[in-house]
Design a protein around this motif. Structure first.
Motif, short mmCIF file in Angstrom:
data_model
loop_
_atom_site.label_atom_id
_atom_site.label_comp_id
_atom_site.label_asym_id
_atom_site.label_seq_id
_atom_site.Cartn_x
_atom_site.Cartn_y
_atom_site.Cartn_z
N UNK A 53 98.29 12.00 -29.51
CA UNK A 53 98.81 12.50 -28.24
C UNK A 53 100.33 12.66 -28.32
N UNK A 54 101.01 11.69 -28.93
CA UNK A 54 102.47 11.74 -28.99
C UNK A 54 102.96 12.65 -30.11
N UNK A 93 98.00 13.84 -20.22
CA UNK A 93 96.64 13.56 -20.73
C UNK A 93 95.72 13.16 -19.59
N UNK A 94 96.19 12.28 -18.69
CA UNK A 94 95.36 11.85 -17.56
C UNK A 94 95.08 13.01 -16.61
N UNK A 95 96.06 13.88 -16.41
CA UNK A 95 95.88 15.05 -15.54
C UNK A 95 94.78 15.95 -16.07
N UNK A 96 94.79 16.18 -17.38
CA UNK A 96 93.77 17.02 -18.00
C UNK A 96 92.42 16.34 -17.97
N UNK A 296 99.30 22.59 -24.74
CA UNK A 296 99.54 22.07 -26.08
C UNK A 296 98.64 20.88 -26.40
N UNK A 297 98.34 20.05 -25.38
CA UNK A 297 97.51 18.86 -25.62
C UNK A 297 96.08 19.05 -25.11
N UNK A 298 95.63 20.32 -24.97
CA UNK A 298 94.22 20.57 -24.75
C UNK A 298 93.81 20.97 -23.36
N UNK A 299 94.75 21.17 -22.45
CA UNK A 299 94.40 21.56 -21.09
C UNK A 299 94.59 23.04 -20.84
N UNK A 300 94.29 23.46 -19.62
CA UNK A 300 94.55 24.83 -19.23
C UNK A 300 96.05 25.00 -18.99
N UNK A 301 96.60 26.19 -19.25
CA UNK A 301 98.04 26.40 -19.03
C UNK A 301 98.42 26.09 -17.59
N UNK A 302 99.50 25.39 -17.40
CA UNK A 302 99.99 25.06 -16.06
C UNK A 302 101.47 24.69 -16.17
N UNK A 303 102.28 25.12 -15.22
CA UNK A 303 103.70 24.75 -15.24
C UNK A 303 103.89 23.30 -14.82
N UNK A 304 105.01 22.70 -15.22
CA UNK A 304 105.29 21.30 -14.87
C UNK A 304 106.77 21.02 -15.06
N UNK A 305 107.28 20.08 -14.30
CA UNK A 305 108.67 19.66 -14.42
C UNK A 305 108.74 18.18 -14.05
N UNK A 306 109.62 17.44 -14.70
CA UNK A 306 109.71 16.02 -14.41
C UNK A 306 110.97 15.40 -14.98
#
Length: 426
Positions: A53-54, A93-96, A296-306
């Motif tokens: 994952x990392x 990862x948890x979100x996906x 990149x880690x296996x989910x559907x494309x989605x924007x994010x900021x943090x």
């Protein structure tokens, strides 16, 4: 019998002792209230994750993955596992895994320990704590700006000054690729002065060469091609939109073309809040946009900021303000002398807690003088004093520890009187 050698904590993994924990708890509560006011909910992820994952999410050619992760092989199944070195990859990862973006975007946060194998120094430990805040499923500069405004509000809440905002844009993938080619060509011209890290990263992660802390390379880095000059129309509009919103809010900032952050997953907006009051470790908070990480880690494309804040560094700054940030341990301290009074004290303590008060009942023998010292150490507002006379009369002597005034109160009225007195004091 063999004498057991005393065991100390691992260097860089520090205990938080009772005298210091009140400040931690108050900071944590202030942070929870602050995040709740912006609509963020708590997401708790495991301390231990699969290493891949990392390596996939953070990037294999980063300091964290190359040198700083605590990684081991699970003896049960031979899998490579890692203590989390940061929160974002695990939050994604948890979100996906739980399909959290199925019906709406999410604002989430986490607080807790993270682990990096590095040389301990002020503000930088092997086990340290982060406040991690993620807005998942939001595109455009609005939430980027909102998170920066959130942070400006937190600094005001804590009374912190001398924290400066630096921003940059890393653009989109094709823009970074064009810049990368120009940057590699430039660095090749200066290969003879690059240090070991710079030569190693020249072809794998050249942006990180510009983030060098080596004084001998600063002039070379300052003359390197700027990623800002490679931004296309869309990326430029995003960056200009962020700047316009910060200008609207009166938030001062400096554009730092060399600000790249240390993780591979960032794109478009990146930012840091920095200070000169923490020595070499001057970054208090860092973050930005990572629109490609979910895919990149296996989910559907989605924007994010943090963003993430180092709690030890934040506490260090807060302590420098001189603010008395340690919360009171209790509202009421119950002192007693004699067996009957000790038994009654336990019952009164429970009745006061039923009324919503925080109560410490003295837990050992001792003179009233020594017990009053303990009441002061607990920062109690009132002391409830019980002796043989009070037990016989079913009254308690109540002492205001701020002004020293005392009065006798019947047991059945004690809770109401103390609740009213504390409310009036607030």
């Amino acid at each position: 019998m063999e004498t057991f050698k005393k065991v100390a904590a691992i260097r860089g993994m520090n205990d938080v002792l009772p005298d210091a924990s009140g400040r931690w708890e108050r900071l944590e509560q202030l942070v929870r209230d602050w995040l709740r006011s912006y609509g963020y909910a708590n997401l708790r992820t495991p301390v231990l994750e699969h290493t891949r994952l990392f390596t996939r999410g953070i990037g294999e050619v980063t300091d964290i993955v190359e040198k700083e992760m605590y990684t081991f092989t699970d003896s049960l199944n031979g899998e490579s596992l890692t203590l989390r070195p940061e929160f974002t990859a695990g939050m994604v990862r948890a979100t996906i895994e739980h399909n959290l973006l199925y019906d709406r975007p999410r604002r989430v946060y986490a607080m807790g320990p993270v682990f990096r194998h590095e040389r301990p120094q002020r503000g930088r430990y092997r086990q340290f704590h982060q406040i991690d805040v993620e807005a998942l499923g939001f595109a455009g500069p609005d939430v980027d700006a909102e998170q920066i405004l959130m942070l400006a509000r937190l600094w005001r809440i804590l009374g912190l000054a001398d924290i400066r905002l630096e921003i940059n844009s890393l653009g989109a993938g094709e823009e970074r690729l064009a810049h990368r080619q120009a940057l590699i060509a430039y660095l090749e011209q200066h290969a003879d002065i690059l240090d070991e890290d710079g030569r190693r990263r020249l072809y794998t992660n050249p942006l990180r060469v510009l983030d060098t802390k080596n004084p001998a390379l600063q002039e070379m880095a300052a003359g390197a091609p700027r990623l800002l000059d490679f931004l296309g129309e869309s990326s430029r509009a995003h960056f200009d939109g962020l700047r316009a919103r910060l200008d609207d809010a009166g938030v001062a900032y400096r554009i730092n073309p060399r600000l790249v952050r240390g993780l591979d997953y960032y794109n478009l907006t990146v930012f840091e809040w920095v200070t000169d009051r923490l020595g070499a470790q001057g970054t208090v908070c860092g973050g930005g946009r990572y629109d490609g990480l979910l895919e990149l880690v296996g989910g559907k494309p989605a924007p994010a900021v943090g963003f993430a804040i180092g709690m030890e560094r934040l506490l260090d700054l807060w302590e420098q303000t001189g603010d008395d940030a340690v919360a009171e341990v209790c509202d009421v301290y119950v002192a007693h002398l004699g067996d009957a009074a000790a038994r009654q004290a336990l019952l009164l303590g429970e009745s006061l807690r039923d009324a919503g008060l925080d109560v410490v009942v003295h837990g050992a023998a001792g003179s009233f003088k020594s017990q009053m010292k303990r009441a002061d150490a607990c920062r109690a507002a009132y002391a409830v004093i019980l002796g043989d006379t009070e037990v016989a009369e079913r009254t308690a002597t109540v002492k205001n520890l701020a002004d020293g005034e005392q009065q006798k109160i019947a047991f059945e009225r004690l809770a109401d009187v103390l609740v009213d007195a504390l409310a009036a004091g607030e």
